[in-house]
Motif scaffolding. Structure first.
Motif, PDB file in Angstrom:
ATOM      1  N   TYR A   4     -39.463  29.202 -14.333  1.00  0.00           N
ATOM      2  CA  TYR A   4     -40.100  29.638 -15.572  1.00  0.00           C
ATOM      3  C   TYR A   4     -39.537  30.991 -15.950  1.00  0.00           C
ATOM      4  CZ  TYR A   4     -43.485  25.895 -15.300  1.00  0.00           C
ATOM      5  OH  TYR A   4     -44.079  24.660 -15.267  1.00  0.00           O
ATOM      6  N   MET A   5     -39.260  31.160 -17.245  1.00  0.00           N
ATOM      7  CA  MET A   5     -38.796  32.445 -17.748  1.00  0.00           C
ATOM      8  C   MET A   5     -39.975  33.162 -18.392  1.00  0.00           C
ATOM      9  SD  MET A   5     -35.824  33.381 -20.508  1.00  0.00           S
ATOM     10  CE  MET A   5     -34.444  33.518 -19.391  1.00  0.00           C
ATOM     11  N   GLY A  80     -36.646  41.921 -22.413  1.00  0.00           N
ATOM     12  CA  GLY A  80     -36.200  41.668 -21.061  1.00  0.00           C
ATOM     13  C   GLY A  80     -36.826  40.377 -20.571  1.00  0.00           C
ATOM     14  N   TYR A  81     -36.504  40.026 -19.341  1.00  0.00           N
ATOM     15  CA  TYR A  81     -37.030  38.764 -18.829  1.00  0.00           C
ATOM     16  C   TYR A  81     -37.076  38.747 -17.310  1.00  0.00           C
ATOM     17  CZ  TYR A  81     -32.175  37.698 -17.755  1.00  0.00           C
ATOM     18  OH  TYR A  81     -30.900  37.755 -17.245  1.00  0.00           O
ATOM     19  N   TYR A  82     -37.880  37.836 -16.802  1.00  0.00           N
ATOM     20  CA  TYR A  82     -37.923  37.472 -15.394  1.00  0.00           C
ATOM     21  C   TYR A  82     -37.693  35.970 -15.327  1.00  0.00           C
ATOM     22  CZ  TYR A  82     -40.293  41.853 -14.127  1.00  0.00           C
ATOM     23  OH  TYR A  82     -40.612  43.162 -13.917  1.00  0.00           O
ATOM     24  N   VAL A  83     -37.010  35.501 -14.310  1.00  0.00           N
ATOM     25  CA  VAL A  83     -36.943  34.069 -14.030  1.00  0.00           C
ATOM     26  C   VAL A  83     -37.581  33.890 -12.655  1.00  0.00           C
ATOM     27  CG1 VAL A  83     -35.513  32.026 -13.694  1.00  0.00           C
ATOM     28  CG2 VAL A  83     -34.849  33.746 -15.402  1.00  0.00           C
ATOM     29  N   LEU A  84     -38.643  33.087 -12.618  1.00  0.00           N
ATOM     30  CA  LEU A  84     -39.397  32.850 -11.396  1.00  0.00           C
ATOM     31  C   LEU A  84     -39.264  31.395 -10.972  1.00  0.00           C
ATOM     32  CD1 LEU A  84     -42.745  34.684 -12.250  1.00  0.00           C
ATOM     33  CD2 LEU A  84     -40.620  35.653 -11.334  1.00  0.00           C
ATOM     34  N   ASP A  85     -39.268  31.154  -9.677  1.00  0.00           N
ATOM     35  CA  ASP A  85     -39.289  29.801  -9.126  1.00  0.00           C
ATOM     36  C   ASP A  85     -40.670  29.614  -8.518  1.00  0.00           C
ATOM     37  OD1 ASP A  85     -38.496  27.302  -8.298  1.00  0.00           O
ATOM     38  OD2 ASP A  85     -37.303  28.019  -6.620  1.00  0.00           O
ATOM     39  N   VAL A  86     -41.545  28.942  -9.270  1.00  0.00           N
ATOM     40  CA  VAL A  86     -42.936  28.781  -8.868  1.00  0.00           C
ATOM     41  C   VAL A  86     -43.338  27.309  -8.961  1.00  0.00           C
ATOM     42  CG1 VAL A  86     -43.608  31.135  -9.500  1.00  0.00           C
ATOM     43  CG2 VAL A  86     -43.731  29.336 -11.213  1.00  0.00           C
ATOM     44  N   ARG A 110     -41.666  30.265 -20.681  1.00  0.00           N
ATOM     45  CA  ARG A 110     -40.979  29.013 -20.994  1.00  0.00           C
ATOM     46  C   ARG A 110     -40.433  28.407 -19.712  1.00  0.00           C
ATOM     47  NH1 ARG A 110     -38.603  29.351 -26.297  1.00  0.00           N
ATOM     48  NH2 ARG A 110     -38.040  27.180 -25.962  1.00  0.00           N
ATOM     49  N   ARG A 111     -40.594  27.099 -19.558  1.00  0.00           N
ATOM     50  CA  ARG A 111     -40.000  26.412 -18.412  1.00  0.00           C
ATOM     51  C   ARG A 111     -38.498  26.326 -18.628  1.00  0.00           C
ATOM     52  NH1 ARG A 111     -38.377  21.483 -16.631  1.00  0.00           N
ATOM     53  NH2 ARG A 111     -38.820  20.461 -18.609  1.00  0.00           N
ATOM     54  N   VAL A 112     -37.725  26.573 -17.589  1.00  0.00           N
ATOM     55  CA  VAL A 112     -36.269  26.475 -17.637  1.00  0.00           C
ATOM     56  C   VAL A 112     -35.892  25.052 -17.219  1.00  0.00           C
ATOM     57  CG1 VAL A 112     -34.099  27.369 -16.700  1.00  0.00           C
ATOM     58  CG2 VAL A 112     -36.046  28.925 -17.066  1.00  0.00           C
ATOM     59  N   THR A 113     -35.155  24.367 -18.062  1.00  0.00           N
ATOM     60  CA  THR A 113     -34.759  22.999 -17.731  1.00  0.00           C
ATOM     61  C   THR A 113     -33.701  23.010 -16.633  1.00  0.00           C
ATOM     62  OG1 THR A 113     -33.114  22.984 -19.491  1.00  0.00           O
ATOM     63  CG2 THR A 113     -35.291  22.095 -20.019  1.00  0.00           C
ATOM     64  N   GLU A 114     -33.677  21.943 -15.876  1.00  0.00           N
ATOM     65  CA  GLU A 114     -32.721  21.781 -14.771  1.00  0.00           C
ATOM     66  C   GLU A 114     -31.679  20.742 -15.151  1.00  0.00           C
ATOM     67  OE1 GLU A 114     -32.880  23.470 -11.848  1.00  0.00           O
ATOM     68  OE2 GLU A 114     -34.743  24.515 -12.342  1.00  0.00           O
ATOM     69  N   ILE A 115     -30.500  20.826 -14.574  1.00  0.00           N
ATOM     70  CA  ILE A 115     -29.428  19.896 -14.889  1.00  0.00           C
ATOM     71  C   ILE A 115     -29.812  18.452 -14.560  1.00  0.00           C
ATOM     72  CG2 ILE A 115     -28.217  20.165 -12.689  1.00  0.00           C
ATOM     73  CD1 ILE A 115     -25.582  20.040 -14.447  1.00  0.00           C
ATOM     74  N   ASP A 116     -30.680  18.250 -13.589  1.00  0.00           N
ATOM     75  CA  ASP A 116     -31.104  16.895 -13.215  1.00  0.00           C
ATOM     76  C   ASP A 116     -31.901  16.199 -14.318  1.00  0.00           C
ATOM     77  OD1 ASP A 116     -29.893  17.176 -10.763  1.00  0.00           O
ATOM     78  OD2 ASP A 116     -31.715  17.871  -9.781  1.00  0.00           O
ATOM     79  N   GLU A 117     -32.366  16.936 -15.303  1.00  0.00           N
ATOM     80  CA  GLU A 117     -33.151  16.350 -16.393  1.00  0.00           C
ATOM     81  C   GLU A 117     -32.277  15.718 -17.478  1.00  0.00           C
ATOM     82  OE1 GLU A 117     -36.495  18.826 -17.752  1.00  0.00           O
ATOM     83  OE2 GLU A 117     -35.931  20.175 -16.105  1.00  0.00           O
ATOM     84  N   PHE A 118     -30.976  15.900 -17.399  1.00  0.00           N
ATOM     85  CA  PHE A 118     -30.058  15.376 -18.404  1.00  0.00           C
ATOM     86  C   PHE A 118     -29.382  14.105 -17.889  1.00  0.00           C
ATOM     87  CE2 PHE A 118     -30.617  19.840 -19.304  1.00  0.00           C
ATOM     88  CZ  PHE A 118     -30.832  19.831 -20.682  1.00  0.00           C
ATOM     89  N   PRO A 119     -28.837  13.276 -18.784  1.00  0.00           N
ATOM     90  CA  PRO A 119     -28.183  12.037 -18.341  1.00  0.00           C
ATOM     91  C   PRO A 119     -27.029  12.338 -17.383  1.00  0.00           C
ATOM     92  CG  PRO A 119     -28.446  12.072 -20.739  1.00  0.00           C
ATOM     93  CD  PRO A 119     -28.809  13.435 -20.230  1.00  0.00           C
ATOM     94  N   GLN A 120     -27.126  11.831 -16.175  1.00  0.00           N
ATOM     95  CA  GLN A 120     -26.149  12.156 -15.139  1.00  0.00           C
ATOM     96  C   GLN A 120     -24.806  11.456 -15.321  1.00  0.00           C
ATOM     97  OE1 GLN A 120     -26.903  14.739 -12.782  1.00  0.00           O
ATOM     98  NE2 GLN A 120     -28.352  14.889 -14.471  1.00  0.00           N
TER      99      GLN A 120
END
Length: 138
Positions: A4-5, A80-86, A110-120
């Motif tokens: 999440y950003m 500015g921003y933080y990116v957290l892994d929660v 905002r949730r950060v999308t991951e590459i696994d969410e896209f058509p592989q």
């Protein structure tokens, strides 16, 4: 876990309050919060953004128009921003509530999308995945 950003959005009131405080005091306040995030193991990135050194690329014309930035109104700034892994949005919200309070500021999450969410099987996703693996990002 999900990324999440936390996007820091200052206001004119925020900037005025920040100018009243000694810089070392602000560094200590933010540093203590950053240390909490590090000790909890959730911090992936955190950066402040320089309000003076920036440009805006506007794609509404051809060729795109480049102007000095960021924007004219404080309410449009991204400070500015933080990116957290929660584990959840709720956990990201709890961390945002613990951020050092600056009058008039807001934090957008905002949730950060991951590459696994896209058509592989997409060639561009395959290329990006290879680059991420090569650079140690996966």
């Amino acid at each position: 876990m999900a990324k999440y950003m936390l996007i820091m959005r200052p206001s004119d009131e925020t900037f005025a309050a920040m100018m009243q405080r000694p810089f070392e005091e602000m560094l200590e306040t933010v540093g203590r919060f950053n240390d909490e995030l590090i000790r909890a193991g959730v911090l992936l990135a955190a950066e402040g953004l320089d309000p003076e050194v920036s440009v805006v690329v506007d794609y509404s014309s051809e060729p795109p128009l480049v102007t000095d930035g960021p924007y004219g109104e404080t309410k449009e700034l991204f400070g500015g921003y933080y990116v957290l892994d929660v584990a959840s949005l709720e956990e990201a919200v709890e961390w945002a509530k613990r951020m050092p309070p600056f009058p008039g500021a807001k934090t957008e999450i905002r949730r950060v999308t991951e590459i696994d969410e896209f058509p592989q099987d997409n060639e561009w996703v395959v290329k990006e995945r290879a680059w991420r693996e090569q650079t140690g990002q996966l």
